[in-house]
Design a protein around this motif. Structure first.
Motif, short mmCIF file in Angstrom:
data_model
loop_
_atom_site.label_atom_id
_atom_site.label_comp_id
_atom_site.label_asym_id
_atom_site.label_seq_id
_atom_site.Cartn_x
_atom_site.Cartn_y
_atom_site.Cartn_z
N GLU A 121 0.84 -1.22 0.00
CA GLU A 121 0.00 0.00 0.00
C GLU A 121 0.87 1.27 0.00
OE1 GLU A 121 -2.70 -0.04 3.43
OE2 GLU A 121 -2.39 2.15 3.54
N VAL A 122 1.99 1.25 0.79
CA VAL A 122 2.76 2.50 0.93
C VAL A 122 3.88 2.65 -0.10
CG1 VAL A 122 2.28 2.75 3.41
CG2 VAL A 122 4.32 1.48 2.68
N ALA A 123 4.30 1.55 -0.72
CA ALA A 123 5.42 1.63 -1.67
C ALA A 123 5.02 2.45 -2.89
CB ALA A 123 5.83 0.22 -2.10
N ILE A 124 6.02 3.12 -3.47
CA ILE A 124 5.76 3.90 -4.69
C ILE A 124 6.40 3.14 -5.84
CG2 ILE A 124 6.17 6.09 -5.86
CD1 ILE A 124 6.42 7.37 -3.09
N PRO A 125 5.58 2.43 -6.64
CA PRO A 125 6.17 1.58 -7.68
C PRO A 125 7.00 2.38 -8.67
CG PRO A 125 3.77 1.31 -7.53
CD PRO A 125 4.13 2.48 -6.67
N SER A 126 8.04 1.75 -9.15
CA SER A 126 8.90 2.41 -10.13
C SER A 126 9.49 1.30 -10.99
CB SER A 126 10.00 3.16 -9.37
OG SER A 126 11.10 3.38 -10.17
N ASN A 131 18.39 4.66 -8.93
CA ASN A 131 19.07 5.36 -7.85
C ASN A 131 18.52 4.91 -6.49
OD1 ASN A 131 17.04 7.28 -6.75
ND2 ASN A 131 17.03 8.03 -8.86
N LEU A 132 19.29 5.24 -5.45
CA LEU A 132 18.99 4.75 -4.10
C LEU A 132 17.59 5.19 -3.64
CD1 LEU A 132 21.63 4.92 -1.28
CD2 LEU A 132 19.25 5.42 -0.80
N GLU A 133 17.25 6.45 -3.89
CA GLU A 133 15.97 6.98 -3.42
C GLU A 133 14.79 6.25 -4.10
OE1 GLU A 133 14.91 11.25 -2.37
OE2 GLU A 133 14.29 11.10 -4.47
N ASP A 134 14.84 6.16 -5.41
CA ASP A 134 13.73 5.51 -6.12
C ASP A 134 13.61 4.04 -5.72
OD1 ASP A 134 13.18 7.81 -7.39
OD2 ASP A 134 14.03 7.24 -9.34
N TRP A 135 14.76 3.41 -5.51
CA TRP A 135 14.71 1.98 -5.17
C TRP A 135 14.06 1.77 -3.80
CZ3 TRP A 135 16.46 -1.52 -1.54
CH2 TRP A 135 16.27 -2.85 -1.88
N ILE A 136 14.49 2.56 -2.82
CA ILE A 136 13.96 2.34 -1.47
C ILE A 136 12.47 2.74 -1.41
CG2 ILE A 136 14.68 4.51 -0.31
CD1 ILE A 136 15.29 1.13 1.22
N LEU A 137 12.10 3.82 -2.13
CA LEU A 137 10.67 4.21 -2.17
C LEU A 137 9.84 3.09 -2.80
CD1 LEU A 137 10.93 7.98 -3.22
CD2 LEU A 137 10.13 7.07 -1.02
N SER A 138 10.41 2.41 -3.77
CA SER A 138 9.66 1.34 -4.44
C SER A 138 9.51 0.10 -3.55
CB SER A 138 10.34 0.94 -5.75
OG SER A 138 11.50 0.18 -5.48
N GLN A 139 10.35 0.02 -2.50
CA GLN A 139 10.26 -1.14 -1.60
C GLN A 139 9.40 -0.86 -0.37
OE1 GLN A 139 12.07 -4.13 -2.42
NE2 GLN A 139 12.15 -2.91 -4.28
N PRO A 142 7.49 6.30 1.48
CA PRO A 142 8.15 7.52 1.96
C PRO A 142 8.41 7.57 3.47
CG PRO A 142 5.93 7.98 1.15
CD PRO A 142 6.20 6.57 0.82
N GLU A 143 7.53 6.97 4.29
CA GLU A 143 7.71 7.14 5.75
C GLU A 143 8.96 6.39 6.24
OE1 GLU A 143 4.27 6.14 8.07
OE2 GLU A 143 5.20 6.89 9.92
N ILE A 144 9.09 5.16 5.78
CA ILE A 144 10.27 4.38 6.20
C ILE A 144 11.53 4.99 5.60
CG2 ILE A 144 11.37 2.10 5.97
CD1 ILE A 144 8.64 0.85 6.31
N TYR A 145 11.41 5.47 4.37
CA TYR A 145 12.55 6.14 3.74
C TYR A 145 13.00 7.32 4.60
CZ TYR A 145 14.99 9.15 0.37
OH TYR A 145 15.91 9.97 -0.26
N GLU A 146 12.04 8.13 5.05
CA GLU A 146 12.35 9.33 5.84
C GLU A 146 12.99 8.94 7.19
OE1 GLU A 146 11.93 12.65 5.19
OE2 GLU A 146 12.70 13.11 7.20
N ILE A 147 12.40 7.98 7.87
CA ILE A 147 12.87 7.66 9.23
C ILE A 147 14.23 6.95 9.22
CG2 ILE A 147 12.36 6.30 11.32
CD1 ILE A 147 9.40 6.78 10.80
N PHE A 148 14.41 6.02 8.30
CA PHE A 148 15.58 5.13 8.42
C PHE A 148 16.71 5.45 7.44
CE2 PHE A 148 11.96 2.87 10.06
CZ PHE A 148 12.44 2.38 11.27
N ILE A 149 16.37 6.03 6.30
CA ILE A 149 17.36 6.06 5.22
C ILE A 149 17.82 7.47 4.82
CG2 ILE A 149 17.84 5.28 2.83
CD1 ILE A 149 17.22 2.94 4.74
N LYS A 150 16.85 8.37 4.65
CA LYS A 150 17.16 9.63 3.96
C LYS A 150 18.26 10.45 4.66
CE LYS A 150 14.75 13.69 2.19
NZ LYS A 150 13.48 14.41 2.30
#
Ligand SMILES: Cc1cc2nc3c(=O)[nH]c(=O)nc-3n(C[C@H](O)[C@H](O)[C@H](O)COP(=O)(O)OP(=O)(O)OC[C@H]3O[C@@H](n4cnc5c(N)ncnc54)[C@H](O)[C@@H]3O)c2cc1C
Length: 364
Positions: A121-126, A131-139, A142-150
């Motif tokens: 539900e939350v993943a942004i398909p690509s 690149n790292l950002e698009d890959w992690i967003l696709s998995q 945005p919330e997990i990307y923001e908290i753990f990765i960005k």
């Protein structure tokens, strides 16, 4: 006949394993020179308040290779430490790497199938994210990307995640079970008594000269051995003729405190506004009960020519520049390049050991 078969530049893991193999299996005459004042390279541990402090960043040994595991166990016993880091973001602690407990903490999901639905539900398909950002967003979205990765990634690399290759992060597990072991390998642990002790055992009967920079007297060192095994920076070896390669540096600040500071060996601080990326509490690597504790805050830093190069920055442009150096090295028949700096690649300890074993075994 020259005095040595091998002059090894650098007493890190590659140099030490190569020396051990050539001396004790092949009966070769070997000398190691090391510019620092200690053996062990970046794996070095020093005792402070009776605690083995990982001076150049936390080192957790892990491997899937039984030969490598048996080899290191000849020089040290290993404890059963398992790396289960935590993340601190906006004053909250999260389970990490992302697993079912993390997803429970964030979304309240309790089973693998609920977790899977939530991530879908939350993943942004690509399509084919590079690149790292698009890959992690696709998995994980945005919330997990923001908290753990960005923030962590920006601090670590001082680059936008969209400008970094996805390969940097693809090894990070994302699990739908409660398994929070950072590594997937079968064998894992910390040498009991510290890495330095392990190196001392590995280097028994081998001549080592500390505080000795190869480049201060390069032609002399070249003249006393048949072959040079070089584990320093490849660009420095060739006097930066194709320009300096890009590395990231680190800066460490230690503090000695009473008791137990954080209850875990590693806590990552992922907010961009906090300048360090993690705090290490060294006694937890060996389940220490000492009255005092040593903590280290790890700050990413730029890396100038004379700084210790911690991480190669493997962008396309930098890898192309590295290839020029590698081709140049191929022509030198009396030179062996080894280790992470010779390969201009992040290599775990087991990769470096395996590569040193293979190089040593394959010499005719
Ligand atoms: C912060 C950090 C954390 C890490 N954590 C882990 C982990 O948890 N698990 C894991 O498996 N791996 C980890 N690693 C990777 C691990 O550190 C490497 O795999 C290993 O140290 C590489 O060994 P090496 O011999 O190639 O390099 P090094 O350890 O860098 O050894 C090279 C040596 O050559 C010496 N040298 C260089 N130039 C000269 C010169 N001109 N003259 C004389 N001597 C010279 C240097 O001083 C150095 O001692 C980590 C790396 C970093 C940076």
């Amino acid at each position: 006949m020259l005095k040595y078969d091998y002059l090894i530049v650098g007493c890190g893991l590659f140099g030490s394993v190569f020396a051990q193999k050539q001396t004790h299996q092949r009966g070769k005459r070997v000398l190691i020179i090391e510019k620092r004042n200690h053996i062990g390279g970046n794996c070095y541990t020093e005792q402070i308040e009776g605690i083995n402090v990982h001076k150049y960043g936390p080192h957790i040994f892990h491997t899937d290779n039984l030969e490598v595991w048996n080899y290191v166990n000849r020089f040290s016993s290993f404890n059963n430490f398992v790396n289960r880091p935590k993340v601190c973001y906006k004053n909250k602690i999260y389970s990490f790497p992302v697993n079912l407990m993390t997803l429970y903490q964030l979304y309240g999901v309790k089973t693998p199938s609920e977790a899977k639905s939530k991530l879908d539900e939350v993943a942004i398909p690509s399509q084919n994210p590079q690149n790292l950002e698009d890959w992690i967003l696709s998995q994980v979205g945005p919330e997990i990307y923001e908290i753990f990765i960005k923030g962590y990634t920006k601090k670590q690399w001082q680059k936008e995640p969209a400008d970094l290759p996805a390969s940097l992060i693809k090894r990070l597990p994302i699990r739908l079970t409660f398994n929070d072991n950072y590594f997937n390998d079968q064998y894992q642990g910390i040498p009991i008594g510290g890495y330095t002790k392990m190196f001392e055992n590995m280097l028994k009967g081998i001549e080592v000269k500390l505080n000795t920079d190869y480049f201060a007297e390069k032609s002399y060192w070249d003249s006393i051995a048949e072959t040079i095994v070089y584990t320093g920076k490849i660009d420095e070896y060739f006097d930066y003729k194709f320009g300096p390669l890009e590395y990231r540096g680190l800066h460490f600040e230690n503090e000695i405190l009473e008791g137990d500071y954080q209850g875990n060996a590693v806590i990552n601080y992922t907010q961009e506004s906090i300048p360090f990326t993690r705090t290490i509490e060294h006694k937890h690597f060996e389940f220490g009960q000492q009255p005092k504790t040593v903590i280290t805050r790890e700050f990413p830093a730029s890396c100038q020519k004379d700084d210790i190069p911690y991480y190669p920055v493997n962008t396309k442009a930098n890898n192309t520049q590295y290839e020029c150096y590698r081709e140049e090295a191929e022509d030198k028949k009396t030179l062996i390049l080894g280790g992470r700096l010779g390969a201009y690649k992040y290599l775990d300890m087991d990769d470096v050991i395996l590569s040193a074993m293979n190089v040593a075994n394959n010499i005719k």
